[in-house]
Motif scaffolding. Sequence first.
Motif, PDB file in Angstrom:
ATOM      1  N   PRO A  28       0.800  -1.235   0.000  1.00 48.19           N
ATOM      2  CA  PRO A  28       0.000   0.000   0.000  1.00 48.19           C
ATOM      3  C   PRO A  28       0.830   1.281   0.000  1.00 48.19           C
ATOM      4  CG  PRO A  28      -0.058  -1.048   2.163  1.00 48.19           C
ATOM      5  CD  PRO A  28       0.606  -2.019   1.238  1.00 48.19           C
ATOM      6  N   ASN A  29       2.099   1.206   0.409  1.00 43.24           N
ATOM      7  CA  ASN A  29       2.896   2.432   0.432  1.00 43.24           C
ATOM      8  C   ASN A  29       3.315   2.882  -0.966  1.00 43.24           C
ATOM      9  OD1 ASN A  29       4.822   0.439  -0.080  1.00 43.24           O
ATOM     10  ND2 ASN A  29       6.389   1.403   1.190  1.00 43.24           N
ATOM     11  N   VAL A  30       3.063   2.044  -1.976  1.00 46.70           N
ATOM     12  CA  VAL A  30       3.377   2.428  -3.358  1.00 46.70           C
ATOM     13  C   VAL A  30       2.450   3.557  -3.819  1.00 46.70           C
ATOM     14  CG1 VAL A  30       3.332   1.646  -5.763  1.00 46.70           C
ATOM     15  CG2 VAL A  30       4.373   0.204  -3.997  1.00 46.70           C
ATOM     16  N   LEU A  31       1.157   3.471  -3.475  1.00 44.34           N
ATOM     17  CA  LEU A  31       0.170   4.427  -3.978  1.00 44.34           C
ATOM     18  C   LEU A  31       0.458   5.875  -3.587  1.00 44.34           C
ATOM     19  CD1 LEU A  31      -3.097   2.333  -3.485  1.00 44.34           C
ATOM     20  CD2 LEU A  31      -2.014   2.944  -5.658  1.00 44.34           C
ATOM     21  N   PRO A  32       0.747   6.168  -2.319  1.00 47.23           N
ATOM     22  CA  PRO A  32       1.014   7.570  -1.969  1.00 47.23           C
ATOM     23  C   PRO A  32       2.272   8.133  -2.618  1.00 47.23           C
ATOM     24  CG  PRO A  32       0.513   6.268  -0.015  1.00 47.23           C
ATOM     25  CD  PRO A  32       0.735   5.306  -1.128  1.00 47.23           C
ATOM     26  N   CYS A  33       3.143   7.252  -3.117  1.00 44.59           N
ATOM     27  CA  CYS A  33       4.400   7.685  -3.717  1.00 44.59           C
ATOM     28  C   CYS A  33       4.264   7.946  -5.222  1.00 44.59           C
ATOM     29  CB  CYS A  33       5.467   6.613  -3.476  1.00 44.59           C
ATOM     30  SG  CYS A  33       7.160   7.139  -3.737  1.00 44.59           S
ATOM     31  N   LEU A  34       3.166   7.509  -5.812  1.00 49.16           N
ATOM     32  CA  LEU A  34       2.998   7.623  -7.269  1.00 49.16           C
ATOM     33  C   LEU A  34       2.828   9.077  -7.703  1.00 49.16           C
ATOM     34  CD1 LEU A  34       0.532   4.672  -8.034  1.00 49.16           C
ATOM     35  CD2 LEU A  34       2.939   4.818  -8.695  1.00 49.16           C
ATOM     36  N   THR A  35       3.599   9.474  -8.697  1.00 48.47           N
ATOM     37  CA  THR A  35       3.404  10.775  -9.339  1.00 48.47           C
ATOM     38  C   THR A  35       2.854  10.600 -10.754  1.00 48.47           C
ATOM     39  OG1 THR A  35       5.714  10.780 -10.076  1.00 48.47           O
ATOM     40  CG2 THR A  35       5.210  11.915  -8.014  1.00 48.47           C
ATOM     41  N   ARG A  36       3.086   9.442 -11.340  1.00 51.44           N
ATOM     42  CA  ARG A  36       2.592   9.142 -12.686  1.00 51.44           C
ATOM     43  C   ARG A  36       2.232   7.662 -12.748  1.00 51.44           C
ATOM     44  NH1 ARG A  36       4.849  11.719 -18.172  1.00 51.44           N
ATOM     45  NH2 ARG A  36       3.643  10.527 -19.697  1.00 51.44           N
ATOM     46  N   LEU A  37       1.085   7.355 -13.372  1.00 53.18           N
ATOM     47  CA  LEU A  37       0.615   5.975 -13.423  1.00 53.18           C
ATOM     48  C   LEU A  37       0.005   5.709 -14.786  1.00 53.18           C
ATOM     49  CD1 LEU A  37       0.021   3.271 -11.949  1.00 53.18           C
ATOM     50  CD2 LEU A  37      -2.154   4.281 -11.203  1.00 53.18           C
ATOM     51  N   HIS A  38       0.422   4.584 -15.402  1.00 55.06           N
ATOM     52  CA  HIS A  38      -0.109   4.183 -16.708  1.00 55.06           C
ATOM     53  C   HIS A  38      -0.553   2.723 -16.602  1.00 55.06           C
ATOM     54  CE1 HIS A  38       0.305   4.981 -21.307  1.00 55.06           C
ATOM     55  NE2 HIS A  38      -0.789   4.298 -21.024  1.00 55.06           N
ATOM     56  N   LEU A  39      -1.849   2.474 -16.857  1.00 57.47           N
ATOM     57  CA  LEU A  39      -2.433   1.149 -16.733  1.00 57.47           C
ATOM     58  C   LEU A  39      -3.078   0.720 -18.049  1.00 57.47           C
ATOM     59  CD1 LEU A  39      -4.199   1.597 -13.259  1.00 57.47           C
ATOM     60  CD2 LEU A  39      -1.995   0.486 -13.690  1.00 57.47           C
ATOM     61  N   TYR A  40      -3.108  -0.599 -18.261  1.00 54.66           N
ATOM     62  CA  TYR A  40      -3.657  -1.160 -19.490  1.00 54.66           C
ATOM     63  C   TYR A  40      -4.650  -2.281 -19.185  1.00 54.66           C
ATOM     64  CZ  TYR A  40       0.219   1.146 -21.949  1.00 54.66           C
ATOM     65  OH  TYR A  40       1.110   2.072 -22.447  1.00 54.66           O
ATOM     66  N   ASN A  41      -5.755  -2.304 -19.935  1.00 57.57           N
ATOM     67  CA  ASN A  41      -6.675  -3.449 -19.970  1.00 57.57           C
ATOM     68  C   ASN A  41      -7.207  -3.846 -18.595  1.00 57.57           C
ATOM     69  OD1 ASN A  41      -6.349  -3.683 -22.758  1.00 57.57           O
ATOM     70  ND2 ASN A  41      -4.661  -5.136 -22.578  1.00 57.57           N
ATOM     71  N   LEU A  42      -7.794  -2.885 -17.907  1.00 59.35           N
ATOM     72  CA  LEU A  42      -8.365  -3.169 -16.590  1.00 59.35           C
ATOM     73  C   LEU A  42      -9.863  -2.916 -16.611  1.00 59.35           C
ATOM     74  CD1 LEU A  42      -5.822  -1.496 -14.137  1.00 59.35           C
ATOM     75  CD2 LEU A  42      -5.740  -3.767 -15.148  1.00 59.35           C
ATOM     76  N   ARG A  43     -10.608  -3.832 -16.005  1.00 55.83           N
ATOM     77  CA  ARG A  43     -12.033  -3.612 -15.785  1.00 55.83           C
ATOM     78  C   ARG A  43     -12.310  -3.801 -14.306  1.00 55.83           C
ATOM     79  NH1 ARG A  43     -16.834  -5.172 -19.688  1.00 55.83           N
ATOM     80  NH2 ARG A  43     -15.938  -3.247 -20.520  1.00 55.83           N
ATOM     81  N   PHE A  44     -12.473  -2.689 -13.611  1.00 55.08           N
ATOM     82  CA  PHE A  44     -12.738  -2.745 -12.178  1.00 55.08           C
ATOM     83  C   PHE A  44     -14.184  -3.170 -11.951  1.00 55.08           C
ATOM     84  CE2 PHE A  44      -9.048  -0.065 -12.449  1.00 55.08           C
ATOM     85  CZ  PHE A  44      -8.310  -0.408 -11.324  1.00 55.08           C
ATOM     86  N   ALA A  45     -14.386  -4.037 -10.974  1.00 54.43           N
ATOM     87  CA  ALA A  45     -15.728  -4.566 -10.707  1.00 54.43           C
ATOM     88  C   ALA A  45     -16.685  -3.464 -10.295  1.00 54.43           C
ATOM     89  CB  ALA A  45     -15.664  -5.651  -9.627  1.00 54.43           C
TER      90      ALA A  45
END
Length: 342
Positions: A187-204
Amino acid sequence: MAYSVPTLLLSSMEQNNKPQEEDRLGALTDDILLSILGSVDLATAARTSALSTRWRSLPWLLPELNLHVRDFLPVPCPDYPLAAALRIFFYSKIPAQHINQAMASLTRAARSFLRTKHSRTVTKMSLEIYLVGNYSHDIGPLVRDAIDNGTVRELDLTIADDKDFRCKRADMLQKARVVDGFFSTYPNVLPCLTRLHLYNLRFAKGDMLHRTLFDCCKQLQHLSLDHCDAGDGSVWQIDAPSSGLRVLELRYSYLKRLEVLCLPKLELLRWEVWLHNETPLHFGSVPCLKELFLLCGADIDHPGFSLSQLLDGATDIHTLTLNFQGEKVISYYFSIYCLMCF
């Protein structure tokens, strides 16, 4: 005559075996050499440690660390596309065996650079990975520990996928569970993110998308989602008054509509290809929005929509780009009150 940085580095390695000749790179200060190393991929930078005793520790002193899976492929891929919309095809064409080999090499490099005693604070790390096999269990703890001990303060993360936007819905749901599991485990990864690139996700659920990307990512400034949604015809509402997000990019989306209710720092919104025949956007409070880019090939089934209605709430746009890929615009008057029809 101009030389590339890798060519100059190779020349230095050759001259290292000829002590009587002048070593031009060797005469440079460490700060300049680190600047040179920062312009090449990490695999090349690491190889320079064999040049001499002086060079041995230099790659481990880089203030920015770029761990990109494409740089560790067994077969070089010089055709990495500059256009972000084409990268989903680039990642999907890499053979599974090459992905595994590259991830194994990247993991070893990450372990060496993030755990070595020569490391100093890395102001920013750019990480491009596939979440395949057990590599998330290898990379995750390394990144978690680097954040916890202050080695990494800012993270630019790309989670690539081995499929393009024609992948099945079940694959998208499974990929979303894998990504959500990665963030839940570390979980400590999320607060550190300044840029995020995601592919092919379908959140429920749409609220899971919002929780992950806005409630937890306090430093996030640039978000790119390629073929990501919360289901066919879903409406994604973004209400994040404390978010610092400045750039939002969507591509190949099955979202019915994006409702930006509140993003106070948003400066650029880019949406390439939406697949529903309705007005794709609704704006609430976006006081800093200056640039809007919309690209979608219109067909006979697309109804017209009022541009003034779409831009209601976005009153300070100075750069508006509309690309309907050659389809005729029936009614056109250049102002935010114009009526655009396909």
